[in-house]
Design a protein around this motif. Structure first.
Motif, PDB file in Angstrom:
ATOM      1  N   LYS A  24       8.293  -2.970  -9.821  1.00 40.00           N
ATOM      2  CA  LYS A  24       9.162  -2.461  -8.750  1.00 40.00           C
ATOM      3  C   LYS A  24       8.737  -2.986  -7.380  1.00 40.00           C
ATOM      4  N   ARG A  25       7.429  -3.156  -7.200  1.00 39.60           N
ATOM      5  CA  ARG A  25       6.971  -3.754  -5.944  1.00 39.60           C
ATOM      6  C   ARG A  25       7.439  -5.200  -5.830  1.00 39.60           C
ATOM      7  N   GLU A  31       0.831  -1.209   0.000  1.00 38.75           N
ATOM      8  CA  GLU A  31       0.000   0.000   0.000  1.00 38.75           C
ATOM      9  C   GLU A  31       0.862   1.254   0.000  1.00 38.75           C
ATOM     10  N   ALA A  32       1.921   1.227   0.801  1.00 43.15           N
ATOM     11  CA  ALA A  32       2.827   2.380   0.835  1.00 43.15           C
ATOM     12  C   ALA A  32       3.540   2.562  -0.493  1.00 43.15           C
ATOM     13  N   ALA A  33       3.926   1.433  -1.113  1.00 45.51           N
ATOM     14  CA  ALA A  33       4.612   1.505  -2.404  1.00 45.51           C
ATOM     15  C   ALA A  33       3.688   2.043  -3.490  1.00 45.51           C
ATOM     16  N   MET A  60       1.168   4.063  -2.987  1.00 44.54           N
ATOM     17  CA  MET A  60       1.021   5.501  -2.714  1.00 44.54           C
ATOM     18  C   MET A  60       2.213   6.297  -3.226  1.00 44.54           C
ATOM     19  N   ASP A  61       3.389   5.683  -3.222  1.00 45.18           N
ATOM     20  CA  ASP A  61       4.584   6.358  -3.727  1.00 45.18           C
ATOM     21  C   ASP A  61       4.731   6.251  -5.246  1.00 45.18           C
ATOM     22  N   GLY A  62       3.774   5.568  -5.895  1.00 44.15           N
ATOM     23  CA  GLY A  62       3.791   5.469  -7.355  1.00 44.15           C
ATOM     24  C   GLY A  62       4.612   4.324  -7.898  1.00 44.15           C
ATOM     25  N   ALA A  63       4.924   3.319  -7.076  1.00 40.31           N
ATOM     26  CA  ALA A  63       5.717   2.184  -7.550  1.00 40.31           C
ATOM     27  C   ALA A  63       4.872   1.285  -8.453  1.00 40.31           C
TER      28      ALA A  63
END
Length: 323
Positions: free
Chosen positions: A227-228, A216-218, A220-223
């Motif tokens: 990349k995730r 979820e954080a990734a 939000m950062d646009g990953a």
């Protein structure tokens, strides 16, 4: 004449008095958890009977074993059977076939379950994910005999589906099962088709333990998904991947005997004759029990050396190891 100091006697008694309650506590803990030990007992008995007790027979590798004389009555010959195998004209061919097939299977078969697990884990639709999991798991439950029978039917030079497709494109029929150059590829990729889905389960289990908040954080950062996968999923399954790699390398020389024997034909034997089939041929079919045991023991020693070596390397290079 030395005199024992009273303080020393008291110290010994104190230590004995301390040890006895500890033993009693252990016994009480075992007694309280007796159900767990009962559940564990069949596994222990299985390994004792089928894994450890047969080691008693390894001594015939160093003897000229005769069934009429028994294991203890047979004559000791030392390393004669090992030297006979090393000096055999078939030694290098059999060793090369075993190593090439093992490395080929490891190079192709080890990374594919990881890739499959990563791709399945990224699917959004749960229904589609469950359907794909069922499809890729199903071949695992096909027996080796049936799998090899399917290969012979599909690859038949006269009536096989594959050769019919080759003929449609203007090619000549290929007798795959009689060609030494095709044996290793057919062995490896049929094994990949059969086992990749089931082997991916352990990696999917590891991925299910990843904290969703990381993804979820990734997001939000646009990953992106790639990349995730690269920065969250792969590090999460890295420890289990290292353990599985150590086990795979430690079992490098143990090619599936049944499948290799079933796929073996007189025309492809120069490529399909590996240590496991050679032990069966000389040890069972030709009744050379001592020689066959020596060859099998040589194979087991190589696996043990590989297992210990790879584990030491993994322990130095990462935090994951078997011991």
């Amino acid at each position: 004449m030395s005199v024992v100091q009273p303080s020393r006697i008291k110290g010994n008694r104190a230590r004995l008095g301390h040890i006895q309650p500890q033993k009693q506590k252990k016994f009480v803990r075992v007694l309280r958890s007796w159900q767990l030990y009962v559940l564990l007992a069949p596994t222990i008995i299985y390994f004792l009977i089928f894994k450890y007790y047969p080691m008693y027979g390894l001594q015939i590798a160093f003897k000229n074993y005769l069934p009429s004389l028994g294991v203890w009555g047979s004559e000791w010959v030392g390393l004669d059977h090992f030297m006979r195998f090393f000096q055999s004209y078939q030694f290098w061919t059999i060793l090369e076939n075993t190593l090439v097939l093992s490395i080929y299977e490891l190079a192709v078969g080890f990374p594919l379950p990881i890739l499959l697990a990563l791709m399945l884990n990224m699917l959004i639709s749960h229904k589609y994910k469950r359907f794909l999991q069922t499809v890729v798991y199903a071949p695992h439950f096909i027996s080796v005999v049936v799998l090899v029978g399917i290969l012979f039917v599909f690859l038949s030079p006269s009536s096989g589906l594959i050769n019919h497709l080759i003929g449609l494109f203007g090619g000549e029929p290929i007798n795959f099962m009689a060609s030494p150059e095709w044996f290793k590829t057919l062995y490896v990729f049929s094994g990949v088709w059969q086992g990749t889905g089931f082997a991916a389960i352990i990696y999917l289990a590891a991925l299910s333990g990843v904290d969703p908040s990381l993804h979820e954080a990734a997001v939000m950062d646009g990953a992106s998904k790639f990349k995730r996968m690269l920065h969250i999923d792969i590090p999460a399954i890295m420890p289990i991947s290292v353990i599985m790699l150590i086990l795979a390398l430690g079992n490098l020389m143990n090619i599936g005997f049944e499948k290799a024997l079933l796929m073996q034909t007189p025309l492809n034997k120069e490529s399909s004759n590996i240590i496991a089939t050679y032990v069966y041929e000389v040890g069972i079919q030709q009744a050379q029990y001592s020689f066959g045991t020596a060859v099998g023991l040589f194979n087991a020693i190589i696996n043990l050396i590989l297992l210990v070596t790879v584990n030491q390397i993994a322990r130095k290079m990462s935090d994951s190891s078997l011991w």
